[in-house]
Design a protein around this motif. Structure first.
Motif, PDB file in Angstrom:
ATOM      1  N   GLU A   1       0.932  -1.288   0.019  1.00 44.98           N
ATOM      2  CA  GLU A   1       0.121  -0.006   0.070  1.00 44.98           C
ATOM      3  C   GLU A   1       0.930   1.257   0.154  1.00 44.98           C
ATOM      4  O   GLU A   1       0.413   2.311  -0.600  1.00 44.98           O
ATOM      5  CB  GLU A   1      -0.993   0.004   1.141  1.00 44.98           C
ATOM      6  CG  GLU A   1      -2.054  -1.034   1.128  1.00 44.98           C
ATOM      7  CD  GLU A   1      -2.839  -1.186   2.365  1.00 44.98           C
ATOM      8  OE1 GLU A   1      -2.799  -0.416   3.364  1.00 44.98           O
ATOM      9  OE2 GLU A   1      -3.802  -2.157   2.656  1.00 44.98           O
TER      10      GLU A   1
ATOM     11  N   THR B   1       4.940   5.316  -2.724  1.00 43.72           N
ATOM     12  CA  THR B   1       5.041   6.567  -1.931  1.00 43.72           C
ATOM     13  C   THR B   1       6.845   6.486  -1.524  1.00 43.72           C
ATOM     14  O   THR B   1       7.540   7.277  -1.749  1.00 43.72           O
ATOM     15  CB  THR B   1       4.496   6.671  -0.510  1.00 43.72           C
ATOM     16  OG1 THR B   1       2.962   6.697  -1.220  1.00 43.72           O
ATOM     17  CG2 THR B   1       4.672   7.882  -0.134  1.00 43.72           C
TER      18      THR B   1
ATOM     19  N   MET C   1       1.162   9.707   2.717  1.00 41.61           N
ATOM     20  CA  MET C   1       0.407   9.953   1.801  1.00 41.61           C
ATOM     21  C   MET C   1      -0.941  10.409   2.340  1.00 41.61           C
ATOM     22  O   MET C   1      -1.574  11.366   1.482  1.00 41.61           O
ATOM     23  CB  MET C   1       0.093   8.247   1.761  1.00 41.61           C
ATOM     24  CG  MET C   1       1.022   7.570   1.082  1.00 41.61           C
ATOM     25  SD  MET C   1       0.631   5.660   0.838  1.00 41.61           S
ATOM     26  CE  MET C   1      -0.914   5.438   0.163  1.00 41.61           C
ATOM     27  N   HIS C   2      -1.488  10.312   3.620  1.00 45.03           N
ATOM     28  CA  HIS C   2      -2.490  11.064   4.036  1.00 45.03           C
ATOM     29  C   HIS C   2      -2.232  12.674   3.945  1.00 45.03           C
ATOM     30  O   HIS C   2      -3.191  13.363   3.541  1.00 45.03           O
ATOM     31  CB  HIS C   2      -2.575  10.630   5.518  1.00 45.03           C
ATOM     32  CG  HIS C   2      -3.674  11.507   6.275  1.00 45.03           C
ATOM     33  ND1 HIS C   2      -5.011  10.977   6.155  1.00 45.03           N
ATOM     34  CD2 HIS C   2      -3.870  12.425   7.149  1.00 45.03           C
ATOM     35  CE1 HIS C   2      -5.908  11.911   6.742  1.00 45.03           C
ATOM     36  NE2 HIS C   2      -5.182  12.750   7.552  1.00 45.03           N
TER      37      HIS C   2
ATOM     38  N   GLY D   1      -2.686  11.041  -0.982  1.00 46.46           N
ATOM     39  CA  GLY D   1      -2.489  10.145  -1.911  1.00 46.46           C
ATOM     40  C   GLY D   1      -2.001  10.576  -3.154  1.00 46.46           C
ATOM     41  O   GLY D   1      -1.805   9.813  -4.244  1.00 46.46           O
TER      42      GLY D   1
END
Length: 166
Positions: free
Chosen positions: A33, A37, A89-90, A94
């Motif tokens: 996930e 990143t 990411m938050h 994203g």
């Protein structure tokens, strides 16, 4: 049964659960996930065209995964690496991996202003540098280019296998 044989068999049985230890599939899912990143951060820190080989060319994301997923790696640091990427990411909704280099720099500088972000970026930097300068047997520092870039060489004796399997 001789005492020596008993101790050998007892040790083997005691270690048997660890002989087939594998990465927790939950960790693999969590890593997938955030993998893009983390790779984007590594590639931003070590871009193509600089004095050091690029993170992408050195396959540093694969090295990072293999390192932090090893059963002997500190579980708290493993969690920190995953959660820090999730936090980035938050913060960036994203979109970080799609940013221009300038926007990535700005986002990382903002993240660096937080204690958590500063520590996370430091950890990613350390793991990436370990990849670039590790022995090529670990899957990075391809063709010893990391060493060559700083006119150095690895230590002796060199490892013959990637990791000790438990």
């Amino acid at each position: 049964m001789k005492r020596r044989d008993f101790l050998i068999i007892g040790s083997a049985l005691g270690l048997s659960p660890y002989l087939k230890a594998e990465v927790d599939t939950g960790f693999e899912k969590e890593f997938k996930e955030v993998e893009k990143t983390i790779a984007a951060v590594q590639e931003h820190m070590f871009p193509e065209g600089s004095k050091l080989p690029s993170a992408k060319k050195m396959n540093t994301i694969s090295f990072l995964f293999q390192t932090i997923s090893h059963p002997t790696y500190d579980k708290d640091i493993r969690t920190f690496v995953i959660e820090g990427a999730g936090e980035l990411m938050h913060r960036e909704k994203g979109k970080f991996i799609h940013y221009s280099e300038e926007r990535k720099e700005s986002a990382l500088r903002e993240y660096e202003k937080t204690n958590y972000g500063r520590n996370w970026l430091s950890r990613i930097m350390t793991l990436t540098m370990e990849a670039i300068f590790s022995d090529p047997v670990y899957g990075s520092n391809i063709k010893e280019e990391g060493w060559k870039s700083v006119q150095s060489f690895g230590g002796l004796p060199r490892p013959e296998t990637r990791y000790i399997r438990l």
